[in-house]
Design a protein around this motif. Structure first.
Motif, PDB file in Angstrom:
ATOM      1  N   ALA A  71       0.831  -1.206   0.000  1.00 38.64           N
ATOM      2  CA  ALA A  71       0.000   0.000   0.000  1.00 38.64           C
ATOM      3  C   ALA A  71       0.868   1.259   0.000  1.00 38.64           C
ATOM      4  O   ALA A  71       0.575   2.230  -0.705  1.00 38.64           O
ATOM      5  N   LEU A  72       1.961   1.240   0.766  1.00 39.58           N
ATOM      6  CA  LEU A  72       2.873   2.386   0.803  1.00 39.58           C
ATOM      7  C   LEU A  72       3.543   2.596  -0.550  1.00 39.58           C
ATOM      8  O   LEU A  72       3.694   3.724  -1.016  1.00 39.58           O
ATOM      9  N   LEU A  96       9.110 -10.083  -4.866  1.00 33.62           N
ATOM     10  CA  LEU A  96      10.214  -9.206  -5.277  1.00 33.62           C
ATOM     11  C   LEU A  96      11.078  -8.811  -4.087  1.00 33.62           C
ATOM     12  O   LEU A  96      12.315  -8.871  -4.148  1.00 33.62           O
ATOM     13  N   LEU A  97      10.445  -8.424  -2.981  1.00 30.64           N
ATOM     14  CA  LEU A  97      11.187  -8.006  -1.799  1.00 30.64           C
ATOM     15  C   LEU A  97      11.943  -9.174  -1.171  1.00 30.64           C
ATOM     16  O   LEU A  97      13.065  -9.004  -0.687  1.00 30.64           O
ATOM     17  N   VAL A  98      11.326 -10.341  -1.175  1.00 30.74           N
ATOM     18  CA  VAL A  98      11.983 -11.526  -0.615  1.00 30.74           C
ATOM     19  C   VAL A  98      13.261 -11.836  -1.387  1.00 30.74           C
ATOM     20  O   VAL A  98      14.306 -12.155  -0.803  1.00 30.74           O
ATOM     21  N   ARG A  99      13.190 -11.747  -2.706  1.00 30.26           N
ATOM     22  CA  ARG A  99      14.375 -12.022  -3.523  1.00 30.26           C
ATOM     23  C   ARG A  99      15.450 -10.953  -3.287  1.00 30.26           C
ATOM     24  O   ARG A  99      16.640 -11.269  -3.256  1.00 30.26           O
ATOM     25  N   SER A 100      15.046  -9.711  -3.111  1.00 31.25           N
ATOM     26  CA  SER A 100      16.013  -8.642  -2.834  1.00 31.25           C
ATOM     27  C   SER A 100      16.685  -8.871  -1.487  1.00 31.25           C
ATOM     28  O   SER A 100      17.911  -8.736  -1.347  1.00 31.25           O
ATOM     29  N   TYR A 101      15.884  -9.237  -0.477  1.00 25.17           N
ATOM     30  CA  TYR A 101      16.414  -9.477   0.859  1.00 25.17           C
ATOM     31  C   TYR A 101      17.321 -10.703   0.861  1.00 25.17           C
ATOM     32  O   TYR A 101      18.380 -10.711   1.484  1.00 25.17           O
ATOM     33  N   SER A 102      16.912 -11.735   0.146  1.00 22.38           N
ATOM     34  CA  SER A 102      17.713 -12.960   0.064  1.00 22.38           C
ATOM     35  C   SER A 102      19.053 -12.682  -0.608  1.00 22.38           C
ATOM     36  O   SER A 102      20.089 -13.205  -0.189  1.00 22.38           O
ATOM     37  N   VAL A 156       7.453  -5.390  10.658  1.00 21.82           N
ATOM     38  CA  VAL A 156       8.170  -4.405   9.841  1.00 21.82           C
ATOM     39  C   VAL A 156       7.310  -4.027   8.634  1.00 21.82           C
ATOM     40  O   VAL A 156       6.744  -4.900   7.983  1.00 21.82           O
ATOM     41  N   TYR A 157       7.208  -2.722   8.354  1.00 20.46           N
ATOM     42  CA  TYR A 157       6.468  -2.306   7.162  1.00 20.46           C
ATOM     43  C   TYR A 157       7.300  -1.418   6.230  1.00 20.46           C
ATOM     44  O   TYR A 157       6.843  -1.032   5.153  1.00 20.46           O
ATOM     45  N   ASP A 158       8.520  -1.107   6.630  1.00 20.64           N
ATOM     46  CA  ASP A 158       9.427  -0.401   5.731  1.00 20.64           C
ATOM     47  C   ASP A 158      10.846  -0.546   6.268  1.00 20.64           C
ATOM     48  O   ASP A 158      11.059  -0.738   7.467  1.00 20.64           O
ATOM     49  N   VAL A 159      11.801  -0.457   5.356  1.00 17.31           N
ATOM     50  CA  VAL A 159      13.219  -0.513   5.713  1.00 17.31           C
ATOM     51  C   VAL A 159      13.895   0.692   5.072  1.00 17.31           C
ATOM     52  O   VAL A 159      13.748   0.920   3.874  1.00 17.31           O
ATOM     53  N   MET A 160      14.608   1.451   5.889  1.00 21.48           N
ATOM     54  CA  MET A 160      15.313   2.629   5.397  1.00 21.48           C
ATOM     55  C   MET A 160      16.800   2.311   5.324  1.00 21.48           C
ATOM     56  O   MET A 160      17.429   2.006   6.340  1.00 21.48           O
ATOM     57  N   VAL A 161      17.360   2.359   4.136  1.00 24.04           N
ATOM     58  CA  VAL A 161      18.786   2.104   3.940  1.00 24.04           C
ATOM     59  C   VAL A 161      19.466   3.427   3.636  1.00 24.04           C
ATOM     60  O   VAL A 161      19.180   4.061   2.619  1.00 24.04           O
ATOM     61  N   ALA A 162      20.361   3.853   4.549  1.00 23.89           N
ATOM     62  CA  ALA A 162      21.044   5.153   4.411  1.00 23.89           C
ATOM     63  C   ALA A 162      20.030   6.279   4.201  1.00 23.89           C
ATOM     64  O   ALA A 162      20.239   7.189   3.399  1.00 23.89           O
ATOM     65  N   GLY A 163      18.901   6.182   4.913  1.00 25.88           N
ATOM     66  CA  GLY A 163      17.877   7.215   4.855  1.00 25.88           C
ATOM     67  C   GLY A 163      16.898   7.110   3.705  1.00 25.88           C
ATOM     68  O   GLY A 163      15.980   7.919   3.593  1.00 25.88           O
ATOM     69  N   LEU A 166      13.084   1.723   1.349  1.00 18.78           N
ATOM     70  CA  LEU A 166      13.062   0.616   0.398  1.00 18.78           C
ATOM     71  C   LEU A 166      11.710   0.513  -0.294  1.00 18.78           C
ATOM     72  O   LEU A 166      11.629   0.231  -1.487  1.00 18.78           O
ATOM     73  N   VAL A 167      10.642   0.776   0.460  1.00 15.14           N
ATOM     74  CA  VAL A 167       9.288   0.607  -0.071  1.00 15.14           C
ATOM     75  C   VAL A 167       8.873   1.763  -0.965  1.00 15.14           C
ATOM     76  O   VAL A 167       8.485   1.568  -2.122  1.00 15.14           O
ATOM     77  N   THR A 168       8.960   3.000  -0.448  1.00 13.60           N
ATOM     78  CA  THR A 168       8.493   4.137  -1.242  1.00 13.60           C
ATOM     79  C   THR A 168       9.422   4.438  -2.411  1.00 13.60           C
ATOM     80  O   THR A 168       9.055   5.197  -3.311  1.00 13.60           O
ATOM     81  N   ASN A 169      10.604   3.836  -2.406  1.00  7.79           N
ATOM     82  CA  ASN A 169      11.523   3.977  -3.534  1.00  7.79           C
ATOM     83  C   ASN A 169      10.909   3.392  -4.810  1.00  7.79           C
ATOM     84  O   ASN A 169      11.292   3.758  -5.927  1.00  7.79           O
ATOM     85  N   TYR A 170       9.934   2.490  -4.640  1.00  2.00           N
ATOM     86  CA  TYR A 170       9.262   1.876  -5.787  1.00  2.00           C
ATOM     87  C   TYR A 170       8.087   2.719  -6.288  1.00  2.00           C
ATOM     88  O   TYR A 170       7.516   2.424  -7.335  1.00  2.00           O
ATOM     89  N   ARG A 171       7.700   3.751  -5.541  1.00  2.00           N
ATOM     90  CA  ARG A 171       6.446   4.449  -5.834  1.00  2.00           C
ATOM     91  C   ARG A 171       6.400   5.058  -7.234  1.00  2.00           C
ATOM     92  O   ARG A 171       5.421   4.906  -7.964  1.00  2.00           O
ATOM     93  N   GLU A 172       7.474   5.742  -7.636  1.00  2.00           N
ATOM     94  CA  GLU A 172       7.480   6.378  -8.951  1.00  2.00           C
ATOM     95  C   GLU A 172       7.447   5.339 -10.065  1.00  2.00           C
ATOM     96  O   GLU A 172       6.750   5.501 -11.074  1.00  2.00           O
ATOM     97  N   THR A 173       8.195   4.244  -9.875  1.00  2.00           N
ATOM     98  CA  THR A 173       8.184   3.170 -10.874  1.00  2.00           C
ATOM     99  C   THR A 173       6.792   2.573 -11.009  1.00  2.00           C
ATOM    100  O   THR A 173       6.298   2.338 -12.119  1.00  2.00           O
ATOM    101  N   PHE A 174       6.152   2.326  -9.873  1.00  2.00           N
ATOM    102  CA  PHE A 174       4.799   1.763  -9.889  1.00  2.00           C
ATOM    103  C   PHE A 174       3.822   2.726 -10.559  1.00  2.00           C
ATOM    104  O   PHE A 174       2.971   2.313 -11.353  1.00  2.00           O
ATOM    105  N   ALA A 175       3.958   4.016 -10.240  1.00  2.00           N
ATOM    106  CA  ALA A 175       3.055   5.019 -10.828  1.00  2.00           C
ATOM    107  C   ALA A 175       3.212   5.058 -12.341  1.00  2.00           C
ATOM    108  O   ALA A 175       2.227   5.164 -13.083  1.00  2.00           O
ATOM    109  N   GLN A 176       4.449   4.958 -12.820  1.00  2.00           N
ATOM    110  CA  GLN A 176       4.701   4.955 -14.260  1.00  2.00           C
ATOM    111  C   GLN A 176       4.088   3.736 -14.921  1.00  2.00           C
ATOM    112  O   GLN A 176       3.471   3.832 -15.996  1.00  2.00           O
ATOM    113  N   GLU A 177       4.237   2.572 -14.285  1.00  2.81           N
ATOM    114  CA  GLU A 177       3.649   1.337 -14.822  1.00  2.81           C
ATOM    115  C   GLU A 177       2.133   1.447 -14.895  1.00  2.81           C
ATOM    116  O   GLU A 177       1.508   0.996 -15.870  1.00  2.81           O
TER     117      GLU A 177
END
Length: 202
Positions: A71-72, A96-102, A156-163, A166-177
């Motif tokens: 949703a985020l 997708l997230l599981v594969r990234s985390y793995s 956990v509902y989001d992970v921030m890497v160096a600020g 991880l989740v909202t980083n996909y928002r623009e890509t999803f919006a474009q799709e």
């Protein structure tokens, strides 16, 4: 009979204690357990992707709220998705997230995790568990876990890497799709990406 009653009470107390585990305690325990397994499992060290996926499935996934994460990532577009579309989106994004985390776990070598003091009031139901990943010869990287209380459990509902989220980083890509092919187009795109990732690791 008395022994059975005592055993049942002990099991209930153990369950209650686990359910009420503080978010930072949960994160520390979970990450310590997973890292110990990664360090000592020869198959994982050799790059066995299926072994890593199995570890994530059994140890990690129950502690993540993938519906909230999806949703985020979707932003306001989430409201226009049907129940079936939301289910499909959550499943594909979860994969997708599981594969990234793995993949991140497979890169683990000799890093150490430094847990920062938790800033939390007794009434808080939404907190950030802050950590720092340290590795000899490299600059520390902050990884923060946003967690929400769901019933008696923290997830956990989001992970921030160096600020960076991880989740909202996909928002623009999803919006474009979605602009290109609608919500169903996004689902197809995620599905195709997951198939490609699975094929590249096989």
């Amino acid at each position: 009979m008395l022994k059975k009653i005592v055993a049942a009470l002990l099991a209930f107390v153990a369950f209650a204690a686990s359910a009420q585990e503080a978010p930072d305690v949960l994160a520390r325990r979970l990450m310590t357990e997973v890292i110990e397994i990664v360090k000592n499992d020869k198959a994982i060290q050799a790059g066995d992707q299926q072994r890593i996926l199995d570890l994530v499935e059994t140890k990690v996934l129950e502690h993540f709220d993938f519906a909230r994460m999806t949703a985020l990532a979707m932003g306001r577009e989430w409201r226009s998705a049907s129940a079936d579309q939301r289910k499909a989106l959550t499943n594909e994004f979860r994969t997708l997230l599981v594969r990234s985390y793995s993949n991140a776990l497979s890169q683990y070598k000799n890093q150490t995790i430094d847990f920062k003091p938790l800033r939390m009031k007794p009434t808080d139901t939404d907190v950030i568990v802050r950590t720092e990943i340290r590795q000899p010869g490299a600059k520390p990287v902050s990884i923060d876990y946003e967690m929400i209380k769901s019933g008696d459990a923290w997830k956990v509902y989001d992970v921030m890497v160096a600020g960076v989220s991880l989740v909202t980083n996909y928002r623009e890509t999803f919006a474009q799709e979605i602009r290109n092919g609608g919500i169903d187009g996004l689902i197809r795109s995620l599905s195709e990406r997951n198939k490609q990732l699975a094929a590249s690791k096989s």
